[in-house]
Design a protein around this motif. Structure first.
Motif, PDB file in Angstrom:
ATOM      1  N   PRO A   1       0.805  -1.235   0.000  1.00  0.00           N
ATOM      2  CA  PRO A   1       0.000   0.000   0.000  1.00  0.00           C
ATOM      3  C   PRO A   1       0.836   1.283   0.000  1.00  0.00           C
ATOM      4  O   PRO A   1       1.859   1.348   0.666  1.00  0.00           O
ATOM      5  CB  PRO A   1      -0.789  -0.090   1.315  1.00  0.00           C
ATOM      6  CG  PRO A   1      -0.363  -1.310   2.030  1.00  0.00           C
ATOM      7  CD  PRO A   1       0.665  -2.018   1.238  1.00  0.00           C
TER       8      PRO A   1
ATOM      9  N   GLU B   1      -6.373  -2.468  -4.276  1.00  0.00           N
ATOM     10  CA  GLU B   1      -7.503  -2.900  -3.445  1.00  0.00           C
ATOM     11  C   GLU B   1      -8.590  -3.521  -4.330  1.00  0.00           C
ATOM     12  O   GLU B   1      -9.099  -4.599  -4.038  1.00  0.00           O
ATOM     13  CB  GLU B   1      -8.089  -1.714  -2.672  1.00  0.00           C
ATOM     14  CG  GLU B   1      -7.321  -1.385  -1.414  1.00  0.00           C
ATOM     15  CD  GLU B   1      -7.887  -0.202  -0.650  1.00  0.00           C
ATOM     16  OE1 GLU B   1      -7.511  -0.026   0.500  1.00  0.00           O
ATOM     17  OE2 GLU B   1      -8.708   0.558  -1.220  1.00  0.00           O
TER      18      GLU B   1
ATOM     19  N   SER C   1      -7.417  -6.825  -5.628  1.00  0.00           N
ATOM     20  CA  SER C   1      -7.437  -7.913  -4.647  1.00  0.00           C
ATOM     21  C   SER C   1      -8.858  -8.459  -4.497  1.00  0.00           C
ATOM     22  O   SER C   1      -9.074  -9.658  -4.356  1.00  0.00           O
ATOM     23  CB  SER C   1      -6.873  -7.448  -3.302  1.00  0.00           C
ATOM     24  OG  SER C   1      -7.815  -6.691  -2.586  1.00  0.00           O
TER      25      SER C   1
ATOM     26  N   PHE D   1      -3.126 -12.834  -6.102  1.00  0.00           N
ATOM     27  CA  PHE D   1      -2.749 -11.558  -5.481  1.00  0.00           C
ATOM     28  C   PHE D   1      -1.789 -11.827  -4.340  1.00  0.00           C
ATOM     29  O   PHE D   1      -2.077 -12.639  -3.457  1.00  0.00           O
ATOM     30  CB  PHE D   1      -4.006 -10.842  -4.955  1.00  0.00           C
ATOM     31  CG  PHE D   1      -3.734  -9.442  -4.488  1.00  0.00           C
ATOM     32  CD1 PHE D   1      -3.775  -8.386  -5.384  1.00  0.00           C
ATOM     33  CD2 PHE D   1      -3.419  -9.185  -3.162  1.00  0.00           C
ATOM     34  CE1 PHE D   1      -3.508  -7.091  -4.965  1.00  0.00           C
ATOM     35  CE2 PHE D   1      -3.150  -7.889  -2.734  1.00  0.00           C
ATOM     36  CZ  PHE D   1      -3.199  -6.844  -3.641  1.00  0.00           C
TER      37      PHE D   1
ATOM     38  N   LYS E   1       0.245 -10.175  -1.188  1.00  0.00           N
ATOM     39  CA  LYS E   1       0.422  -9.017  -0.299  1.00  0.00           C
ATOM     40  C   LYS E   1       1.836  -9.098   0.250  1.00  0.00           C
ATOM     41  O   LYS E   1       2.124  -9.941   1.086  1.00  0.00           O
ATOM     42  CB  LYS E   1      -0.576  -9.072   0.857  1.00  0.00           C
ATOM     43  CG  LYS E   1      -2.017  -9.009   0.417  1.00  0.00           C
ATOM     44  CD  LYS E   1      -2.956  -8.861   1.598  1.00  0.00           C
ATOM     45  CE  LYS E   1      -3.150 -10.152   2.373  1.00  0.00           C
ATOM     46  NZ  LYS E   1      -3.990 -11.139   1.685  1.00  0.00           N
TER      47      LYS E   1
ATOM     48  N   TYR F   1      -2.988  -1.367   8.164  1.00  0.00           N
ATOM     49  CA  TYR F   1      -2.418  -0.134   7.619  1.00  0.00           C
ATOM     50  C   TYR F   1      -3.529   0.909   7.649  1.00  0.00           C
ATOM     51  O   TYR F   1      -4.408   0.915   6.778  1.00  0.00           O
ATOM     52  CB  TYR F   1      -1.955  -0.328   6.170  1.00  0.00           C
ATOM     53  CG  TYR F   1      -0.689  -1.141   6.024  1.00  0.00           C
ATOM     54  CD1 TYR F   1       0.562  -0.542   6.170  1.00  0.00           C
ATOM     55  CD2 TYR F   1      -0.738  -2.496   5.729  1.00  0.00           C
ATOM     56  CE1 TYR F   1       1.729  -1.282   6.029  1.00  0.00           C
ATOM     57  CE2 TYR F   1       0.431  -3.242   5.590  1.00  0.00           C
ATOM     58  CZ  TYR F   1       1.654  -2.627   5.746  1.00  0.00           C
ATOM     59  OH  TYR F   1       2.809  -3.356   5.604  1.00  0.00           O
TER      60      TYR F   1
ATOM     61  N   GLN G   1      -5.325  -1.724   4.670  1.00  0.00           N
ATOM     62  CA  GLN G   1      -4.819  -2.943   4.047  1.00  0.00           C
ATOM     63  C   GLN G   1      -4.302  -3.889   5.133  1.00  0.00           C
ATOM     64  O   GLN G   1      -3.938  -3.490   6.227  1.00  0.00           O
ATOM     65  CB  GLN G   1      -3.690  -2.617   3.049  1.00  0.00           C
ATOM     66  CG  GLN G   1      -4.144  -1.777   1.872  1.00  0.00           C
ATOM     67  CD  GLN G   1      -4.354  -0.336   2.237  1.00  0.00           C
ATOM     68  OE1 GLN G   1      -3.644   0.203   3.076  1.00  0.00           O
ATOM     69  NE2 GLN G   1      -5.354   0.294   1.644  1.00  0.00           N
ATOM     70  N   CYS G   2      -4.264  -5.158   4.761  1.00  0.00           N
ATOM     71  CA  CYS G   2      -3.814  -6.216   5.650  1.00  0.00           C
ATOM     72  C   CYS G   2      -2.351  -5.970   6.048  1.00  0.00           C
ATOM     73  O   CYS G   2      -1.511  -5.705   5.201  1.00  0.00           O
ATOM     74  CB  CYS G   2      -3.915  -7.497   4.831  1.00  0.00           C
ATOM     75  SG  CYS G   2      -3.938  -8.944   5.794  1.00  0.00           S
TER      76      CYS G   2
ATOM     77  N   SER H   1      -8.896  -4.279   3.465  1.00  0.00           N
ATOM     78  CA  SER H   1      -9.239  -3.909   2.086  1.00  0.00           C
ATOM     79  C   SER H   1      -8.503  -4.791   1.088  1.00  0.00           C
ATOM     80  O   SER H   1      -8.966  -4.999  -0.023  1.00  0.00           O
ATOM     81  CB  SER H   1      -8.926  -2.430   1.839  1.00  0.00           C
ATOM     82  OG  SER H   1      -7.533  -2.244   1.714  1.00  0.00           O
ATOM     83  N   THR H   2      -7.343  -5.334   1.460  1.00  0.00           N
ATOM     84  CA  THR H   2      -6.658  -6.279   0.580  1.00  0.00           C
ATOM     85  C   THR H   2      -6.922  -7.736   0.983  1.00  0.00           C
ATOM     86  O   THR H   2      -6.303  -8.655   0.458  1.00  0.00           O
ATOM     87  CB  THR H   2      -5.138  -6.022   0.574  1.00  0.00           C
ATOM     88  OG1 THR H   2      -4.688  -5.899   1.920  1.00  0.00           O
ATOM     89  CG2 THR H   2      -4.790  -4.751  -0.193  1.00  0.00           C
ATOM     90  N   ALA H   3      -7.825  -7.922   1.941  1.00  0.00           N
ATOM     91  CA  ALA H   3      -8.262  -9.271   2.310  1.00  0.00           C
ATOM     92  C   ALA H   3      -9.770  -9.201   2.521  1.00  0.00           C
ATOM     93  O   ALA H   3     -10.273  -9.396   3.624  1.00  0.00           O
ATOM     94  CB  ALA H   3      -7.555  -9.752   3.576  1.00  0.00           C
TER      95      ALA H   3
END
Lengths: 383, 270
Positions: free
Chosen positions: A27, A36, A39, A51, A53, B125, B131-132, B143-145
């Motif tokens: 991020p 986002e 994902s 995806f 992270k 975050y 985010q994760c 938001s990313t998970a």
């Protein structure tokens, strides 16, 4: 289908339509919406991609390098400090000739901290060997992603899309959304000639002695040379299929223009509005939007600017101790072809708004200033 | 009533933290701890990286260095090494310290350099919108998970202990007196001292995890943190889902800048 989406999501939809297989990201404001949404798409099946992270931008690009070397279409997005942290891996992607696509949201570099736009992040990567395409609208952004993969995969060179922070990344516009089914003919699945394969092993990133290193660098430059025609051809083919054509540069009302403003990114739209206004007043002025910065479009720049009497280059960046970076490049492209005056203007750093009034000031200066004192004219600096 | 103003840069207010955020509680606990130890403003340096936690130095009127993402510890190592007499306080977050700056985190702890590190752990975050992070609990949403996190989280305090930190504590912003006490002990300790502080993020974490109400997040801290003495008496079943707080490690180990000085004295003579 048309949708009203933000610039960042235009990137995501472009990646979805391009059927990337691996997306890896970390991020950073103002990029984060790009990944986002991706994902979400990876998880709900809208795109058949994995995806990852990761724990930093350096790792994001490293994971893309790995995925691309294994034969997958790989994508990441970042901005500013994140791009700088990626630098080592950006070189790696070029040197190992991997067709990764990256979207960089132009954001000023700290300190002092700023999350707002300027071009010093992407332009500090000008000598790395990535193709650089500067986007102006959400539609262009989405459309450029499949073109970028097509160009990258034919040349075996990575491609960077560049978008202005907030002015484009967070601005909502209507976009004609591309679907993977309609893009597949234009951009077939990635089938690399060489990849990491247990049945046919290859090596990436090996040692090259002084006998070979230079030849490998020559081949990168050769591919950059081929990129000019390929970008034009790809933009034209995209236009034939989807009705929206793209080139290396986009001239506007330049045919009889005495003064031409050279610009890039979202400033280009505002410049065109100012040009229309000045044309109504009978002033012969035009603009040249630089869509592609690397490879530099020498021929187009010489041809279009060669007929003008004066050229003003607008730079939302600064090479300290040098000049504006687009200015340097335009001036060197014109050397030996024309002796018309080329003057540089630095403006809009750290997200300062470049309004029609500001651009009118630049245009008037460019026209009226017979002997500009310097090639580096700062616009709107408080002293 | 404690006067915070002598340590605050009011010109930078209003602060950027969301309603319900715990970071301001930590800021005040830190100021009280600094003041309680009679550390003057000139002797204290605060170094931060990037994230919501790392905005803290912007509001504190001492020497401050707001650095790049993950790199607060190397910057602070430089400050401490150049001027070992300064009290160097590092303010960081879970993403800053254990993801992008993870390598620096373990090496600063291994070296046992005399820094006081406050690690604000909000499990996400926050600044970039949720985010994760490496401390997002398994199964929680980010938001990313969007369908739940599949990765196991770091035990950030445990990581520092394993790496060699001489003082490691965990605190939370609900039990604010204990939080202040842990910060004070960390400031007094000669060696790498970590206080991991659990702090709620209703905006980026709570909203996605059925705890949008800041009070609920505070109640979670109240109901699920267990002091170390009590923790010892709990059965493995009773420990399930609970978090141990208090001093987790307090040992005497050689400190880096002192060892360096000794080396110079040994090699070059006094």
């Amino acid at each position: 289908m048309k949708k009203t989406i933000m610039g960042n999501h235009a990137v995501s939809y472009g990646v979805r339509a391009s059927e990337a297989k691996v997306i890896s990201a970390y991020p950073i404001t103002p990029q984060t919406h790009v990944v986002e949404l991706l994902s979400e798409m990876c998880a709900n099946g809208e795109i058949d991609a994995k995806f990852i992270k990761v724990e930093s931008e350096h790792s994001a690009m490293a994971a893309c390098v790995g995925a691309s070397a294994a034969g997958s279409r790989a994508f990441t997005a970042t901005s500013s400090q994140g791009l700088l942290l990626m630098t080592e891996m950006l070189h790696w992607a070029v040197g190992s000739r991997l067709p990764i696509v990256l979207a960089n949201i132009n954001r000023a570099i700290g300190p002092p901290w700023s999350i707002w736009t300027d071009q010093n992040d992407s332009l500090s990567m000008r000598d790395v060997g990535w193709v650089q395409i500067y986007c102006e609208s959400n539609q262009e952004t989405q459309d450029t992603i499949p073109q970028a993969f097509k160009i990258a995969e034919q040349l075996q060179l990575p491609v960077m899309l560049v978008l202005d922070a907030f002015f484009l990344s967070h601005t909502y516009e209507i976009v004609d959304i591309l679907e993977a089914e309609e893009v597949r003919d234009f951009l077939p699945p990635y089938k690399p000639e060489i990849k990491l394969d247990v049945n046919e092993p290859h090596s990436f990133g090996n040692l090259a002695s002084p006998d070979y290193y230079m030849e490998l660098r020559y081949m990168i430059e050769e591919a950059m040379g081929e990129a000019r025609e390929l970008i034009k051809k790809t933009g034209k083919e995209f236009g034939e299929r989807f009705g929206r054509e793209y080139g290396l540069v986009h001239p506007y009302r330049c045919d009889d223009a005495e003064t031409i403003l050279v610009c890039s990114g979202t400033v280009a739209s505002t410049v065109r509005a100012v040009i229309d206004q000045m044309r109504e007043e009978g002033i012969k002025i035009g603009s040249l939007k630089m869509r592609v910065f690397r490879p530099f479009p020498f021929e187009e720049v010489r041809e279009i600017l060669g007929s003008a009497k004066k050229v003003a280059v607008l730079d939302r960046n600064i090479s300290f101790g040098g000049h504006g970076i687009f200015f340097q490049e335009v001036k060197s492209a014109l050397y030996g072809f024309t002796d018309i005056p080329v003057v540089g203007y630095i403006l809009g750093l750290g997200g300062r708004d470049v309004t029609p009034e500001v651009l009118r000031e630049v245009a008037d200066k460019a026209i009226n200033d017979k002997n500009p004192e310097t090639y580096i004219n700062w616009i709107g600096v408080k002293k | 009533m404690f006067n915070y103003l002598k340590f605050i840069r009011t010109r930078n207010f209003p602060h950027i933290w969301c309603p319900g955020c715990g970071d301001g509680i930590i800021l005040k606990a830190l100021i009280r701890a600094i003041d309680g130890l009679d550390i003057s403003r000139d002797e204290a340096v605060m170094v931060s990286g990037i994230g919501c936690s790392s905005r803290t130095p912007g509001y504190v009127d001492i020497n401050t260095l707001h650095t790049t993402h993950g790199r607060a510890l190397p910057f602070a190592t430089g400050v401490k090494h150049a001027s070992p007499d300064l009290n160097v306080i590092v303010v960081t977050g879970d993403g800053d310290a254990t993801a992008i700056g993870g390598n620096h985190y373990i090496h600063a702890a291994r070296r046992n350099i005399n820094l006081t590190v406050l690690l604000y752990n909000n499990y996400i975050y926050g600044m970039t919108g949720g985010q994760c992070s490496p401390t997002t609990p398994r199964g929680d949403r980010a938001s990313t998970a969007p369908y739940g996190n599949i990765e196991p989280p770091f035990n950030t305090a445990g990581l520092a202990i394993s790496a060699g930190a001489s003082f490691v504590a965990r605190a939370d912003v609900y039990n604010v007196k204990r939080c202040e006490k842990m910060i004070r002990q960390a400031l007094e300790k000669d060696g790498f001292s970590l206080v991991e502080i659990l702090t709620p993020c209703p905006t980026a974490y709570g909203r996605r995890n059925r705890m949008a109400n800041p009070v609920k997040l505070m109640e979670w801290l109240r109901d699920n943190t267990v002091p170390v003495q009590k923790w010892e008496k709990l059965s493995p079943e009773e420990r399930e889902g609970k978090v141990r707080v208090g001093v987790l490690a307090d040992t005497e180990k050689p400190e880096f800048t002192a060892e360096y000085r000794k080396l110079i004295e040994r090699v070059q003579g006094e």
